[in-house]
Enzyme design. Sequence first.
Site: not given
Ligand code: BG6
Length: 515
Positions: A205, A239, A258, A263
């Site tokens: 990103k 989210e 996850d 992340h």
């Molecule tokens: C993924 C997860 O790695 O990242 C998902 O498995 C999540 O559960 C997604 O929704 C979120 O990614 P982004 O780019 O939409 O923030």
Amino acid sequence: MVEEHRHPFLKGLSKHRGAPPTAIVIFGASGDLTSRKLIPAMYNLAVDNLLPSDFFLVGYGRKPIPDEEYRAHAQRSVDEFSRRSMNTEIWDRMGSQVFYQSGGYDDPDAFLQLAKRLESLEKEVGRTLQLLFYISTPPQVFGSILKNLGLSGLAKRNINTPLFTKVIVEKPFGKDLSTAQRLNQVILQQFEEKQVYRIDHYLGKETVQDLLVHRFANAIFEPIWKREFVDCVQITVAEELGVGSRGGYYDQSGALRDMIQNHTMQLLSLIAMEPPVSLDPEAIRDEKVKVIKAIQPLALNVEDSDVVRARYDAGLIGGNPVPGYLDAKGIPDDSATETYAALRLSINNWRWKGVPFYLRSGKRMARRVSEIAIQFKRPPGILFSEGTRFDLAPNTMVLRIQPDEGSTLLLNAKVPGLETRTQPVKMHFHYETTFGSNTPEAYERLILDSMIGDNTLFIRGDETEASWKLVTPVLEHWSACGVDGLEKYAAGSWGPLASERLLWTNGHEWRRPGF
Ligand code: BG6
């Protein structure tokens, strides 16, 4: 010729970042990620003229599918999911370079067939191709694919030349420390570390790449980026979406595996690491690992736990009722999986000792927002402190990862008027306003970097293990507790009360994200 050790943070996407002739083989060719992200990303690279002229995309999967049919499937995914609309001239050229090869993942002969197919593509163009294997399958078959890439000779092809084979491994990278270690071993039996690209799409990103620029291309932040000035750091990855059709996967995973292990920990490492000695991939990755290793083991005792987990119940998202997690498709009634996790971390190093780092991530939260907030210490209560006249907020630097990408600095200002009153105000930088919209998607950047041979934005083996080492005791503890201690929150809220308490004990509170 491939140039090793490019500096993505400085060079950005430019025509200079030429990739050598390449064939990308996608395992899991009909999967969701391939359609939604990978094929559209390659198409957008083609639009930007960043694909090499000799480029092939070979989908590999169990189902027998004729090339033509797979091409049509690829075209549909561009139509549906590309950030830029279909340009038929560009697609016609790219589409003619799309092929499909069927075969089992555990069938050594099928991999020999694949090798033959790739050789015939090389014959067609009259030059050697760099091979890039993208493993985007369920994790159960990772091992077979890796082994067969080794047996077929594909893994070590051209190993001593710049066109050595590369392998991209999608998440989940293991499900705890021992499975991640085992996966690393399996990979390293067939590949050298320089060939391995472990994906965390957050690193692709734009705003995540900007974290290093923000810290190290501006002289004013680094002197105050430390325990003497920083009160706490809050990282939120929230989210609005639930688990959708991924219930089967998600219930085996949960928020900690996850989102947090990968992340949010990546965001933490970039925001907290020491300045690297250079922008070389290894220099950056060395510093990221060091900071993850400096995090103290988490307290799990009930009284003063550093962790909170919760699951959403029914609630309202954008005014519309949504069902609870247990009513989502594919979720067993006795599920003990968390859809929300919050952690309080202490980094035991010279820079950060005593500064709590709070991490949280959840599904079905009040709004979709990912941000990092650096909250600075308050001024001493000597001036502007008496009574209610002075509304003082701590200075906070908010780095907004998504959406509305940008940053905000929270300051206190005098309210105009004859008496002296104060009010918090905000200084904004908004990406879209300054740079326009339509920035590349994470996967475009990551696929381009892997073709070029730049692994800065990928996770090194020791990095993923360090992060698993931190969260594995928590996972084991939660698994032993079952639903005991699993808090609840209403869909559309900011999480459970227990998560607020996690901060109150230190005199802090979660920000309500929003500029
Ligand atoms: C993924 C997860 O790695 O990242 C998902 O498995 C999540 O559960 C997604 O929704 C979120 O990614 P982004 O780019 O939409 O923030």
